[in-house]
Enzyme design. Structure first.
Site, PDB file in Angstrom:
ATOM      1  N   LEU A  67      -3.727   2.254   9.059  1.00  0.00           N
ATOM      2  CA  LEU A  67      -2.836   1.487   8.190  1.00  0.00           C
ATOM      3  C   LEU A  67      -3.632   0.762   7.111  1.00  0.00           C
ATOM      4  CD1 LEU A  67      -0.475   0.185  11.024  1.00  0.00           C
ATOM      5  CD2 LEU A  67       0.103   1.822   9.214  1.00  0.00           C
ATOM      6  N   PRO A  68      -2.942   0.251   6.081  1.00  0.00           N
ATOM      7  CA  PRO A  68      -3.677  -0.412   4.993  1.00  0.00           C
ATOM      8  C   PRO A  68      -4.543  -1.582   5.458  1.00  0.00           C
ATOM      9  CG  PRO A  68      -1.447   0.108   4.291  1.00  0.00           C
ATOM     10  CD  PRO A  68      -1.523   0.445   5.761  1.00  0.00           C
ATOM     11  N   LYS A 170     -18.074  -0.799   8.482  1.00  0.00           N
ATOM     12  CA  LYS A 170     -17.294  -0.118   7.430  1.00  0.00           C
ATOM     13  C   LYS A 170     -17.218  -0.987   6.163  1.00  0.00           C
ATOM     14  CE  LYS A 170     -14.268   2.115   5.040  1.00  0.00           C
ATOM     15  NZ  LYS A 170     -14.603   3.307   4.283  1.00  0.00           N
ATOM     16  N   LYS A 239      -9.871  -5.235  -0.651  1.00  0.00           N
ATOM     17  CA  LYS A 239      -9.713  -5.696   0.739  1.00  0.00           C
ATOM     18  C   LYS A 239     -11.020  -5.545   1.506  1.00  0.00           C
ATOM     19  CE  LYS A 239      -8.683  -2.715   3.609  1.00  0.00           C
ATOM     20  NZ  LYS A 239      -8.225  -1.636   4.490  1.00  0.00           N
TER      21      LYS A 239
HETATM   22  P1  NAD Z   1      -2.351   4.778   2.099  1.00  0.00           P
HETATM   23  O1  NAD Z   1      -1.729   3.622   1.424  1.00  0.00           O
HETATM   24  O2  NAD Z   1      -2.392   6.103   1.412  1.00  0.00           O
HETATM   25  O3  NAD Z   1      -1.665   5.010   3.532  1.00  0.00           O
HETATM   26  C1  NAD Z   1      -1.186   3.995   4.350  1.00  0.00           C
HETATM   27  C2  NAD Z   1       0.084   4.518   5.010  1.00  0.00           C
HETATM   28  O4  NAD Z   1       0.539   3.555   5.949  1.00  0.00           O
HETATM   29  C3  NAD Z   1       1.222   4.757   4.002  1.00  0.00           C
HETATM   30  O5  NAD Z   1       1.706   6.076   4.130  1.00  0.00           O
HETATM   31  C4  NAD Z   1       2.259   3.716   4.403  1.00  0.00           C
HETATM   32  O6  NAD Z   1       3.593   4.132   4.186  1.00  0.00           O
HETATM   33  C5  NAD Z   1       1.957   3.550   5.877  1.00  0.00           C
HETATM   34  N1  NAD Z   1       2.435   2.298   6.453  1.00  0.00           N
HETATM   35  C6  NAD Z   1       2.396   1.048   5.909  1.00  0.00           C
HETATM   36  N2  NAD Z   1       2.923   0.163   6.770  1.00  0.00           N
HETATM   37  C7  NAD Z   1       3.308   0.855   7.884  1.00  0.00           C
HETATM   38  C8  NAD Z   1       3.892   0.490   9.111  1.00  0.00           C
HETATM   39  N3  NAD Z   1       4.219  -0.769   9.381  1.00  0.00           N
HETATM   40  N4  NAD Z   1       4.153   1.462  10.003  1.00  0.00           N
HETATM   41  C9  NAD Z   1       3.835   2.758   9.739  1.00  0.00           C
HETATM   42  N5  NAD Z   1       3.270   3.162   8.579  1.00  0.00           N
HETATM   43  C10 NAD Z   1       3.003   2.213   7.666  1.00  0.00           C
HETATM   44  O7  NAD Z   1      -3.819   4.315   2.498  1.00  0.00           O
HETATM   45  P2  NAD Z   1      -5.065   5.231   2.890  1.00  0.00           P
HETATM   46  O8  NAD Z   1      -5.875   5.477   1.676  1.00  0.00           O
HETATM   47  O9  NAD Z   1      -4.614   6.349   3.743  1.00  0.00           O
HETATM   48  O10 NAD Z   1      -5.879   4.172   3.777  1.00  0.00           O
HETATM   49  C11 NAD Z   1      -5.556   3.908   5.138  1.00  0.00           C
HETATM   50  C12 NAD Z   1      -6.720   3.112   5.740  1.00  0.00           C
HETATM   51  O11 NAD Z   1      -7.905   3.895   5.632  1.00  0.00           O
HETATM   52  C13 NAD Z   1      -7.010   1.812   5.002  1.00  0.00           C
HETATM   53  O12 NAD Z   1      -7.384   0.847   5.944  1.00  0.00           O
HETATM   54  C14 NAD Z   1      -8.157   2.183   4.069  1.00  0.00           C
HETATM   55  O13 NAD Z   1      -8.930   1.058   3.708  1.00  0.00           O
HETATM   56  C15 NAD Z   1      -8.899   3.178   4.926  1.00  0.00           C
HETATM   57  N6  NAD Z   1      -9.723   4.180   4.220  1.00  0.00           N
HETATM   58  C16 NAD Z   1      -9.250   4.851   3.122  1.00  0.00           C
HETATM   59  C17 NAD Z   1     -10.043   5.813   2.508  1.00  0.00           C
HETATM   60  C18 NAD Z   1      -9.583   6.604   1.299  1.00  0.00           C
HETATM   61  O14 NAD Z   1     -10.405   7.285   0.677  1.00  0.00           O
HETATM   62  N7  NAD Z   1      -8.302   6.576   0.935  1.00  0.00           N
HETATM   63  C19 NAD Z   1     -11.312   6.098   3.016  1.00  0.00           C
HETATM   64  C20 NAD Z   1     -11.753   5.425   4.160  1.00  0.00           C
HETATM   65  C21 NAD Z   1     -10.946   4.465   4.755  1.00  0.00           C
END
Ligand code: NAD
Length: 294
Positions: A67-68, A170, A239
């Site tokens: 999740l975010p 991380k 964040k």
């Molecule tokens: P994103 O915003 O694309 O995905 C987050 C998903 O969570 C969304 O689809 C959203 O609808 C869903 N969501 C939000 N609240 C929710 C809830 N209460 N219940 C169920 N689903 C819910 O973000 P992302 O890029 O996939 O990042 C996710 C995590 O991974 C974050 O913590 C981010 O920091 C980390 N991350 C991202 C990357 C990247 O390159 N995008 C790389 C490494 C780590």
């Protein structure tokens, strides 16, 4: 692969990671608050369709959250607490806040639920190929239980310490990554003003000691191309940098460059608004410099 998995959060990262599990033969109940994402996961990735977090976790031995942020993990798991199976393991793969994860453990452990943190690095491209770098924190036995699943999503799994240590690692990784990006763009701006060609500069960085992940995988691909679509948002980078700085402050560590780095990224996020990709940070640097790279 005996365990049934609930995967919560099917965003840019969660969707391809959960798909790696399905492709590896795991039964995955995928849930996202956005019904389009849950629906797509069931239709196109072979996941089990569920309508709620409770339904996803009810018959699962392993619950994965991607999740975010940590507050959402806490709220989501808290709201589904009664549906969790005793003996289940929560693998929080969110780039989260160690203290919040430890607070969540205090809430879950008394009702027989274990938790580890296992955040990832490598971005969307490596999530799609199951080639992420995964850093775990928590009880070694729980990390061992998670290992077969983590190996379907990542090629490097490193246990870095107690619960929350993965998330600290991380945040510090992204601090290094964010600093490398920022200084790379700044060098391109200085060089362009001097009369150097930005594209040629990237070539030279990549065969010299200035090379880093941004010079290799971001400056040409997402900045000079003006696509700004790496798939990791500017807000999420801010964040991560805020978490890194919080860890520094909690430990009374002197971190002047980290503070400046966070302020720069935070300023860019405010200036560029919600929805911007993190590589659009370069546009903010361009605004400060009063010139564009392309
Ligand atoms: P994103 O915003 O694309 O995905 C987050 C998903 O969570 C969304 O689809 C959203 O609808 C869903 N969501 C939000 N609240 C929710 C809830 N209460 N219940 C169920 N689903 C819910 O973000 P992302 O890029 O996939 O990042 C996710 C995590 O991974 C974050 O913590 C981010 O920091 C980390 N991350 C991202 C990357 C990247 O390159 N995008 C790389 C490494 C780590």
């Amino acid at each position: 692969m005996p365990e049934r998995v609930a995967f919560i959060g099917l965003g840019n990262m969660g969707y391809p990671m959960a798909k790696q599990l399905v492709d590896g033969g795991v039964e995955v109940a995928g849930y996202d608050v956005d019904p389009n994402r849950s629906g797509a996961f069931a239709r196109h990735a072979g996941g089990k369709k569920v309508e709620s977090v409770e339904q996803a976790v009810r018959q699962s031995d392993i619950v994965i959250t991607m999740l975010p942020g940590s507050k959402l993990v806490e709220e989501t798991i808290g709201s589904a607490k009664n549906a969790l199976t005793r003996g289940a393991l929560l693998i929080d793969m969110t780039s989260g806040i160690p203290m919040v994860t430890r607070r969540l453990a205090d809430f879950l452990n008394p009702v027989g639920i274990s938790i580890i943190d296992a955040p990832v690095s490598g971005g969307v491209a490596r999530a799609q190929t199951g080639d992420l770098s995964i850093m775990t924190g928590g009880d070694p036995a729980d990390c061992g239980r998670a290992d077969p699943l983590l190996r379907l999503m990542g090629s490097t799994i490193t246990h870095v310490g107690a619960l929350g240590a993965g998330q600290a690692m991380k945040a510090l990784n992204n601090l290094v990554s964010a600093g490398g990006f920022l200084i790379g763009v700044e060098a391109l701006l200085i060089g362009k003003r001097f009369g150097l060609e930005p594209s040629k500069m990237v070539d030279v960085f990549n065969t010299s000691t200035g090379m880093n992940n941004s010079t290799q995988k971001k400056l040409r691909q997402f900045v000079l191309s003006r696509t700004f679509n790496a798939g990791f948002s500017l807000e999420l980078m801010v964040k991560d940098l805020s978490i890194a700085l919080e860890i520094a402050r909690d430990g009374d560590a002197t971190a002047p460059f980290s503070a400046l780095c966070r302020e720069m990224w935070s300023g860019a996020s405010k200036s560029l608004g919600p929805g911007a990709d993190h590589t659009a940070m370069a546009v903010f640097s361009e605004q400060l410099a009063g010139m564009a790279l392309a």
